[in-house]
Design a protein around this motif. Structure first.
Motif, PDB file in Angstrom:
ATOM      1  N   VAL A 133      36.428  29.642  48.651  1.00 20.64           N
ATOM      2  CA  VAL A 133      37.736  30.158  48.240  1.00 20.64           C
ATOM      3  C   VAL A 133      37.616  31.615  47.812  1.00 20.64           C
ATOM      4  O   VAL A 133      38.472  32.449  48.137  1.00 20.64           O
ATOM      5  N   LEU A 134      36.539  31.949  47.090  1.00 25.51           N
ATOM      6  CA  LEU A 134      36.323  33.348  46.699  1.00 25.51           C
ATOM      7  C   LEU A 134      36.231  34.255  47.919  1.00 25.51           C
ATOM      8  O   LEU A 134      36.735  35.382  47.912  1.00 25.51           O
ATOM      9  N   GLU A 135      35.584  33.775  48.972  1.00 23.81           N
ATOM     10  CA  GLU A 135      35.451  34.581  50.189  1.00 23.81           C
ATOM     11  C   GLU A 135      36.819  34.851  50.813  1.00 23.81           C
ATOM     12  O   GLU A 135      37.087  35.947  51.310  1.00 23.81           O
ATOM     13  N   VAL A 136      37.699  33.837  50.766  1.00 27.00           N
ATOM     14  CA  VAL A 136      39.053  34.036  51.282  1.00 27.00           C
ATOM     15  C   VAL A 136      39.826  34.994  50.379  1.00 27.00           C
ATOM     16  O   VAL A 136      40.565  35.867  50.855  1.00 27.00           O
ATOM     17  N   GLN A 137      39.651  34.843  49.059  1.00 30.90           N
ATOM     18  CA  GLN A 137      40.345  35.722  48.116  1.00 30.90           C
ATOM     19  C   GLN A 137      40.005  37.194  48.351  1.00 30.90           C
ATOM     20  O   GLN A 137      40.842  38.075  48.143  1.00 30.90           O
ATOM     21  N   GLU A 138      38.772  37.454  48.762  1.00 30.09           N
ATOM     22  CA  GLU A 138      38.378  38.842  49.009  1.00 30.09           C
ATOM     23  C   GLU A 138      39.222  39.464  50.118  1.00 30.09           C
ATOM     24  O   GLU A 138      39.531  40.656  50.086  1.00 30.09           O
ATOM     25  N   LYS A 139      39.622  38.645  51.095  1.00 31.45           N
ATOM     26  CA  LYS A 139      40.470  39.163  52.169  1.00 31.45           C
ATOM     27  C   LYS A 139      41.865  39.497  51.639  1.00 31.45           C
ATOM     28  O   LYS A 139      42.560  40.343  52.207  1.00 31.45           O
ATOM     29  N   PHE A 140      42.259  38.807  50.576  1.00 33.50           N
ATOM     30  CA  PHE A 140      43.544  39.110  49.942  1.00 33.50           C
ATOM     31  C   PHE A 140      43.395  40.202  48.888  1.00 33.50           C
ATOM     32  O   PHE A 140      44.345  40.528  48.193  1.00 33.50           O
ATOM     33  N   ARG A 141      42.160  40.694  48.760  1.00 34.23           N
ATOM     34  CA  ARG A 141      41.795  41.688  47.746  1.00 34.23           C
ATOM     35  C   ARG A 141      42.050  41.173  46.341  1.00 34.23           C
ATOM     36  O   ARG A 141      42.318  41.924  45.417  1.00 34.23           O
ATOM     37  N   GLN A 142      41.978  39.842  46.173  1.00 35.04           N
ATOM     38  CA  GLN A 142      42.080  39.287  44.824  1.00 35.04           C
ATOM     39  C   GLN A 142      40.706  38.978  44.269  1.00 35.04           C
ATOM     40  O   GLN A 142      40.524  38.910  43.072  1.00 35.04           O
ATOM     41  N   GLY A 143      39.769  38.769  45.161  1.00 35.94           N
ATOM     42  CA  GLY A 143      38.424  38.505  44.674  1.00 35.94           C
ATOM     43  C   GLY A 143      37.737  39.782  44.236  1.00 35.94           C
ATOM     44  O   GLY A 143      36.629  39.765  43.740  1.00 35.94           O
ATOM     45  N   ASP A 144      38.419  40.959  44.462  1.00 30.94           N
ATOM     46  CA  ASP A 144      37.829  42.238  44.116  1.00 30.94           C
ATOM     47  C   ASP A 144      38.201  42.698  42.713  1.00 30.94           C
ATOM     48  O   ASP A 144      37.975  43.855  42.372  1.00 30.94           O
ATOM     49  N   THR A 145      38.844  41.856  41.931  1.00 30.06           N
ATOM     50  CA  THR A 145      39.256  42.260  40.590  1.00 30.06           C
ATOM     51  C   THR A 145      38.807  41.226  39.575  1.00 30.06           C
ATOM     52  O   THR A 145      38.461  40.092  39.920  1.00 30.06           O
ATOM     53  N   GLN A 146      38.797  41.636  38.323  1.00 30.67           N
ATOM     54  CA  GLN A 146      38.522  40.712  37.229  1.00 30.67           C
ATOM     55  C   GLN A 146      39.659  40.847  36.212  1.00 30.67           C
ATOM     56  O   GLN A 146      39.938  41.940  35.726  1.00 30.67           O
ATOM     57  N   PRO A 147      40.338  39.741  35.927  1.00 31.33           N
ATOM     58  CA  PRO A 147      41.532  39.831  35.090  1.00 31.33           C
ATOM     59  C   PRO A 147      41.219  39.865  33.595  1.00 31.33           C
ATOM     60  O   PRO A 147      40.271  39.251  33.116  1.00 31.33           O
ATOM     61  N   VAL A 148      42.050  40.621  32.880  1.00 27.46           N
ATOM     62  CA  VAL A 148      42.085  40.597  31.421  1.00 27.46           C
ATOM     63  C   VAL A 148      43.436  40.020  31.028  1.00 27.46           C
ATOM     64  O   VAL A 148      44.474  40.467  31.519  1.00 27.46           O
ATOM     65  N   ILE A 149      43.430  39.028  30.174  1.00 24.93           N
ATOM     66  CA  ILE A 149      44.672  38.435  29.694  1.00 24.93           C
ATOM     67  C   ILE A 149      44.973  39.027  28.326  1.00 24.93           C
ATOM     68  O   ILE A 149      44.169  38.888  27.394  1.00 24.93           O
ATOM     69  N   VAL A 150      46.115  39.703  28.222  1.00 23.22           N
ATOM     70  CA  VAL A 150      46.539  40.265  26.940  1.00 23.22           C
ATOM     71  C   VAL A 150      47.519  39.279  26.317  1.00 23.22           C
ATOM     72  O   VAL A 150      48.483  38.862  26.967  1.00 23.22           O
ATOM     73  N   ILE A 151      47.259  38.870  25.087  1.00 19.67           N
ATOM     74  CA  ILE A 151      48.140  37.923  24.414  1.00 19.67           C
ATOM     75  C   ILE A 151      48.575  38.504  23.073  1.00 19.67           C
ATOM     76  O   ILE A 151      47.760  39.041  22.323  1.00 19.67           O
ATOM     77  N   TRP A 152      49.883  38.435  22.843  1.00 14.81           N
ATOM     78  CA  TRP A 152      50.443  38.872  21.568  1.00 14.81           C
ATOM     79  C   TRP A 152      50.995  37.637  20.852  1.00 14.81           C
ATOM     80  O   TRP A 152      51.702  36.824  21.468  1.00 14.81           O
ATOM     81  N   THR A 153      50.675  37.445  19.601  1.00 12.86           N
ATOM     82  CA  THR A 153      51.182  36.311  18.823  1.00 12.86           C
ATOM     83  C   THR A 153      51.929  36.820  17.603  1.00 12.86           C
ATOM     84  O   THR A 153      51.563  37.844  17.006  1.00 12.86           O
ATOM     85  N   SER A 154      52.978  36.080  17.221  1.00 13.95           N
ATOM     86  CA  SER A 154      53.848  36.523  16.134  1.00 13.95           C
ATOM     87  C   SER A 154      53.480  35.931  14.785  1.00 13.95           C
ATOM     88  O   SER A 154      53.964  36.394  13.761  1.00 13.95           O
ATOM     89  N   GLY A 155      52.659  34.883  14.784  1.00 13.77           N
ATOM     90  CA  GLY A 155      52.304  34.243  13.523  1.00 13.77           C
ATOM     91  C   GLY A 155      53.334  33.235  13.052  1.00 13.77           C
ATOM     92  O   GLY A 155      53.273  32.763  11.914  1.00 13.77           O
ATOM     93  N   GLY A 156      54.288  32.889  13.899  1.00  9.72           N
ATOM     94  CA  GLY A 156      55.259  31.859  13.539  1.00  9.72           C
ATOM     95  C   GLY A 156      56.682  32.205  13.892  1.00  9.72           C
ATOM     96  O   GLY A 156      57.483  31.326  14.239  1.00  9.72           O
ATOM     97  N   ALA A 157      57.043  33.459  13.821  1.00 12.02           N
ATOM     98  CA  ALA A 157      58.418  33.863  14.137  1.00 12.02           C
ATOM     99  C   ALA A 157      58.608  33.976  15.649  1.00 12.02           C
ATOM    100  O   ALA A 157      57.645  34.101  16.411  1.00 12.02           O
ATOM    101  N   ALA A 158      59.862  33.927  16.078  1.00 10.26           N
ATOM    102  CA  ALA A 158      60.158  34.079  17.498  1.00 10.26           C
ATOM    103  C   ALA A 158      59.972  35.537  17.918  1.00 10.26           C
ATOM    104  O   ALA A 158      60.312  36.460  17.174  1.00 10.26           O
ATOM    105  N   VAL A 159      59.439  35.714  19.100  1.00 13.38           N
ATOM    106  CA  VAL A 159      59.263  37.059  19.634  1.00 13.38           C
ATOM    107  C   VAL A 159      60.628  37.619  20.035  1.00 13.38           C
ATOM    108  O   VAL A 159      61.431  36.939  20.694  1.00 13.38           O
ATOM    109  N   THR A 160      60.896  38.858  19.647  1.00 11.13           N
ATOM    110  CA  THR A 160      62.202  39.463  19.941  1.00 11.13           C
ATOM    111  C   THR A 160      62.216  40.088  21.330  1.00 11.13           C
ATOM    112  O   THR A 160      61.155  40.430  21.888  1.00 11.13           O
TER     113      THR A 160
END
Length: 699
Positions: A53-80
């Motif tokens: 699957v990774l080999e196929v992803q490279e053809k889609f140029r998705q296997g050529d990146t490494q993702p960073v997930i950015v997460i923001w948390t509010s500590g309990g309140a709803a995000v505006t």
């Protein structure tokens, strides 16, 4: 006069040659990190479905990146809405910055509206050291007022792995060398001898690292942080063990009144066979890892074998030359002791006990080992969850915990499905229906799910977000269900992070079933050649295998109830087996080569007792040194290495103090000459009266 000069010249040249090696190649011990990679994708099984699957992803140029997930948390309140807009704007501003590939995703809120998530794709060409700088820039660029920002995902995990291995060159080596030096000073009570042994080990490590660096720089072998750490420990431990065996023989010959040249020559002649056999056992056992389908296992094989060869070379050249040059001064202020000097001490008492009650001794040794071995099958080797990968807290682990609290567990690391274009819609719907799948959608031209699917070579990618954390057993079970459901559709493959973990675990288990018998056969053949018998090698291999199973049983209890680990990496049992069985045979080689030597002179009964008394102290010291050096691996805060360190360190001590000291000598004493079948060695002195006093009794 000329001959006398040559006698001094040869050892002097050998020492100078090794000093040149140490000075010229020593720095390579600190340069291995330059050619090391901690990219876990590079160590996937080559033929696994997730790898395809990774080999196929490279053809889609998705296997050529490494993702960073950015997460923001509010500590309990709803995000505006304002906070969501601010987060999206911060992500968009990262486009085109150093290390970032393409456009980051917009920020989107969790179902409970208490968190936001966004994904930034990074270039895979960023070095481990540079990755931390890129993540720091992202962390500084994406804060949103009123929200806590964390970075997770594969790139953040890779950065934490890099931090775990950073500085291991000096720290690990320093801890190991100081530990060995303290033990040697306590055992030998001399000043120069421990320094000579440590110097030989350091020179061997420098040579090994230089060879490995040369090969890794040319992509002939692959090195990662764990291979680098194990190489250091393996070389230091093995070189010290071999040095202790040779030094003991040198000390015996000095005590017998021989001069330094004769003592060095005889010690080398008597030690070379067991040291070479021992090194061959460990090196060939490690090379058996080349049969593995996992690239990091195959990497350790030749790298470890190179280290062992350098350790043996140093012990058989540098150390004898140094001992000859130093003479009796090497032992100062201690004095040389004869071979049976321990006959009246603890080893004499052990020999007396074994001589009088051999059957009781071996039975009392076997029963608890067998009882502990019953726990070995209970070791959970399905993998280590992310929150337990690092012994200490890691930022990526905390980010994953926050992500799992507010989003589906597989967010950011979905299962990746490769499907033919004409069946994409049907495959997507079937994937959604699989238990454990939260959502599934084809990947569009933008590189994200949703919209018109991107088609390459008649194939599309479908991302399936799983409900459970991507490294959990539940996520792996979902991957199995996906494959069971979708494989009926021709040309469909299921990969992604969870699938990679599953395929790696399954491959590691298959590797263990293949490599374990190969290593046992290698060890058996070497012992047959060394001991010139069949019964004795079979006996030794059986006892070492029992020791490994008992150690694995203890590890099962300790990992779960003392350390609190819920699982082990699938490769831990294999690494533990290769190291512990190969190194455990070392001590039996040291013991039984001496027993054979004594048996030729004094018969089977006297041979085993004299061999035990003569080698008891030095082999026990070697075992303590090796256990301590492997225990030094705990300075690297990774569960895999902590578990491997415990298995090897505990197993070596158990082997040294129980198997080699009690079980093997008692079995050989009970079997008598039959232990050397079909050799005539044991029968040559069987007529000797059984009441003849043992070495301990004569003192």
């Amino acid at each position: 006069m000329a001959r006398r000069s040559i006698r001094w010249l040869v050892p002097a040249l050998l020492v100078l040659a090794w000093l040149a090696v140490g000075g010229g190649l020593g720095p390579f011990a600190g340069k291995l990190s330059e050619v090391a990679t901690n990219d876990q994708a590079a160590f996937l099984p080559e033929s696994a479905e997730a790898t395809r699957v990774l080999e196929v992803q490279e053809k889609f140029r998705q296997g050529d990146t490494q993702p960073v997930i950015v997460i923001w948390t509010s500590g309990g309140a709803a995000v505006t809405p304002e906070q969501t807009a601010a987060a999206t704007k911060a992500l968009a501003a990262l486009r085109g910055t150093s290390g970032v590939v393409g456009a980051p995703s917009p920020a989107f809120a969790s179902d409970d509206e208490k968190a936001l998530q966004g994904i930034v794709q990074l270039s895979p060409d960023i070095s481990s050291g540079g990755l931390g700088d890129v993540l720091d820039r992202i962390r500084e660029a994406v804060p949103v007022e009123g929200l806590t920002t964390q970075l997770g995902g594969p790139a953040a995990t890779r950065a934490d792995l890099g931090d775990a291995f950073s500085g291991i060159d000096g720290l690990l080596l320093g801890v190991a060398l100081i530990t060995v030096l303290v033990i040697l000073l306590a055992v030998y009570r001399s000043v120069l001898l421990p320094l000579a042994i440590i110097s030989g080990a350091v020179f061997a490590l420098g040579l090994a690292c230089a060879v490995v660096y040369f090969l890794a720089d040319r992509d002939i072998v692959r090195v990662d942080g764990q291979v680098q750490g194990i190489l250091s420990i393996l070389v230091i431990g093995a070189a010290t063990d071999y040095a202790l065996l040779l030094t003991a023989r040198f000390r015996e010959e000095l005590a017998a009144g021989r001069d330094r040249f004769a003592a060095g020559r005889i010690a080398l002649r008597r030690s070379i066979e067991p040291i070479v056999a021992s090194a061959a056992t460990v090196a060939l056992g490690l090379l058996a890892l080349l049969l593995s389908s996992l690239t990091n296992n195959r990497a350790l094989g030749p790298v470890g074998a190179i280290g062992i060869a350098c350790a043996a070379l140093s012990a058989l050249t540098f150390l004898p030359a140094t001992l000859v040059l130093l003479g009796r001064a090497a032992l100062w202020p201690a004095k040389p002791r004869p071979a049976d000097a321990g006959a009246g001490g603890i080893w004499g008492r052990v020999a007396t006990l074994i001589d009088r009650r051999p059957r009781l001794v071996w039975a009392a040794s076997v029963l608890p080992l067998a009882a502990l071995a019953l726990f070995a099958p209970q070791l959970n080797a399905r993998g280590v969850p992310l929150e337990e990968t690092f012994v200490n807290d890691a930022p990526s682990v905390a980010a994953q915990a926050a992500l799992s609290e507010h989003f589906p567990g597989g967010s950011g690391q979905p299962a990746v499905i490769v499907a033919p274009e004409d069946r994409a819609a049907d495959v997507t719907e079937r994937a959604k229906a699989v238990d454990g799948v939260f959502e599934a959608a084809p990947v569009s031209e933008s590189g994200r799910p949703g919209g018109a699917a991107k088609v390459v070579d008649g194939k599309v990618l479908i991302e399936a977000t799983l409900r459970d954390e991507p490294d959990s057993d539940a996520a792996k079970d979902t991957v199995k269900r996906l494959r069971d459901s979708l494989h009926s559709e021709g040309g469909v493959l299921v990969g992604g992070y969870s699938a990679q973990q599953l395929d790696t675990t399954d491959t590691a288990k298959k590797d263990t079933l293949l490599i374990v018998p190969v290593v046992l056969v290698i060890i058996l053949l070497i012992l047959i050649v060394l001991l010139r018998s069949l019964a004795m090698p079979v006996l030794l291999v059986a006892t070492v295998a029992l020791n490994f199973l008992a150690t694995l049983g203890v590890s099962t209890l300790v990992f779960e109830h003392l350390f609190g680990f819920t699982g082990s990496d699938a490769s831990v049992p294999l690494y533990g087996f290769v190291f512990l069985v190969a190194l455990g045979v070392d001590y039996n080689i040291f013991l039984m080569s001496r027993v054979r030597e004594e048996t030729e002179l004094h018969g089977a009964r006297e041979g085993v007792l004299r061999g035990l008394v003569s080698t008891g102290g030095v082999i026990t010291s070697a075992g303590v040194v090796l256990a301590a050096t492997f225990a030094a691996l705990v300075v690297i805060p990774l569960t895999f290495l902590v578990q491997t360190a415990f298995i090897v360190a505990f197993g070596v001590l158990l082997d040294t103090l129980v198997v080699r000291s009690l079980l093997v000598p008692a079995l050989v004493r009970d079997l008598g000459g039959r232990a050397w079948w079909p050799s005539r060695l044991g029968r040559a002195h069987e007529s000797r009266p059984a009441a003849e006093p043992s070495p301990a009794q004569r003192h």
